[in-house]
Design an enzyme around this catalytic site. Structure first.
Site, PDB file in Angstrom:
ATOM      1  N   GLY A  13       0.971  -1.198   0.021  1.00 11.99           N
ATOM      2  CA  GLY A  13      -0.117   0.081   0.062  1.00 11.99           C
ATOM      3  C   GLY A  13       1.104   1.316   0.181  1.00 11.99           C
ATOM      4  N   ARG A  16       0.669   6.102  -1.749  1.00 11.77           N
ATOM      5  CA  ARG A  16      -0.078   7.087  -1.419  1.00 11.77           C
ATOM      6  C   ARG A  16      -0.024   7.315   0.061  1.00 11.77           C
ATOM      7  NH1 ARG A  16      -5.873   7.066  -0.444  1.00 11.77           N
ATOM      8  NH2 ARG A  16      -6.679   5.036  -0.802  1.00 11.77           N
ATOM      9  N   VAL A  67      -2.601  -7.821  -1.820  1.00 10.36           N
ATOM     10  CA  VAL A  67      -1.454  -8.481  -0.754  1.00 10.36           C
ATOM     11  C   VAL A  67      -2.497  -9.330   0.053  1.00 10.36           C
ATOM     12  CG1 VAL A  67       0.096  -6.824  -0.748  1.00 10.36           C
ATOM     13  CG2 VAL A  67      -1.855  -6.460   0.691  1.00 10.36           C
ATOM     14  N   SER A 145      -2.700   0.725  14.378  1.00 11.10           N
ATOM     15  CA  SER A 145      -3.750   1.978  14.590  1.00 11.10           C
ATOM     16  C   SER A 145      -4.070   2.052  16.185  1.00 11.10           C
ATOM     17  CB  SER A 145      -5.010   1.753  14.067  1.00 11.10           C
ATOM     18  OG  SER A 145      -6.134   2.412  14.314  1.00 11.10           O
ATOM     19  N   TYR A 159     -13.203  -3.003  11.606  1.00 17.25           N
ATOM     20  CA  TYR A 159     -11.670  -2.522  11.407  1.00 17.25           C
ATOM     21  C   TYR A 159     -11.008  -2.646  12.597  1.00 17.25           C
ATOM     22  CZ  TYR A 159      -8.095   1.123  11.066  1.00 17.25           C
ATOM     23  OH  TYR A 159      -6.843   1.852  11.295  1.00 17.25           O
TER      24      TYR A 159
END
Length: 264
Positions: A13, A16, A67, A145, A159
């Site tokens: 990833g 960006r 991935v 995170s 998430y």
């Protein structure tokens, strides 16, 4: 500085946002970098990151792969090994956070979230570890995170649970791979002002609340996450293993309590 001179890195990833910042920071420290992207619409962005890395004097390639799909991950590693060499620094950065409250989360959203946020770490790390074991050297860094530790929003339970799972996967990998000289760690950003959060932060009231909630009274930057990854990839972190380095301004230190006015 050149703390990572001639090391071969792969950033998933990496076209960006946080991924781009990590790729560029690794290159600034002398690493050669493979920039992974998923879909054709991201190819131009990945090529731009490649150009930035080459301007720093490092080698770079772009490599397309989902991935979360084993065959594509295997093809990606073959390409990186052929064009740059064995992966010595793996940054598992790819991730998604579709906003859906628990009662409306679809099976498709659940599966896609876990495929991207957890299965990708398993697939990429397992492949990278093989060559790292042979060399008795390697750095695996998972971008997690604040949601790995605390509930951050009422509309992303899938998430949050995926990031918590990835946290425990990091610890398990660290225990098993440490004896081979492989360091496995993670970085935990809070809300970072990147294009992934553009729509979310476009509301001035939400942006203000995010800033106010953070003990540092500011949002994090993608480069700060890159700085943390450079540290974990460097010789300075040789004895750091199984650690989740929070780059969150202290957000996860204390639970949010809006009516708590400690200064009074």
């Amino acid at each position: 500085m050149a703390r990572l001179k001639n090391r071969v890195a792969l950033v998933t990833g990496g076209s960006r946002g946080i991924g781009e910042a990590i790729a560029v920071r690794l290159a600034e420290e002398g690493a050669h970098v493979a920039v992974n992207f998923t879909s054709e619409r991201s190819r131009a962005l990945a090529e731009d990151v490649k150009r930035k890395i080459e301007e720093l004097g490092s080698k770079a390639i772009v490599v397309q792969a989902d991935v979360g799909v084993k065959a594509q991950v295997e093809a990606m590693f073959r390409q990186v090994e052929q064009e740059l060499g064995d992966v010595e620094i793996l940054v598992n950065n790819a991730g998604i956070a579709p906003f859906e409250p628990f009662l409306k989360v679809t099976e498709e959203t659940w599966d896609r979230t876990y495929r991207t946020n957890v299965k990708s770490i398993f697939l990429c790390s397992q492949l990278a570890a093989g060559k790292m074991i042979e060399k008795r050297y390697g750095k695996i860094i998972n971008v997690l995170s604040t949601a790995s530790l605390v509930v951050t929003s009422p509309v992303i339970p899938h998430y949050q649970s995926s990031k918590a799972a990835a946290h425990m996967l990091t610890k398990g990998m660290a225990i098993e791979l440490g004896k081979y000289g492989i360091n496995v760690n993670a970085v935990g950003p809070s809300t970072v002002d990147t294009d992934m959060c553009t729509d979310y932060l476009a509301d001035p009231a939400i942006r203000a609340k995010e800033i106010e909630a953070n003990p540092m009274k500011r949002l994090g930057t993608a480069r700060q996450i890159g700085d943390a990854c450079v540290f974990l990839a460097s010789e300075e972190a040789m004895q750091v293993n199984g650690h989740l380095l929070m780059v969150d301004g202290g957000l996860t230190v204390k639970a949010a309590q809006p009516d708590d006015h400690m200064e009074h």
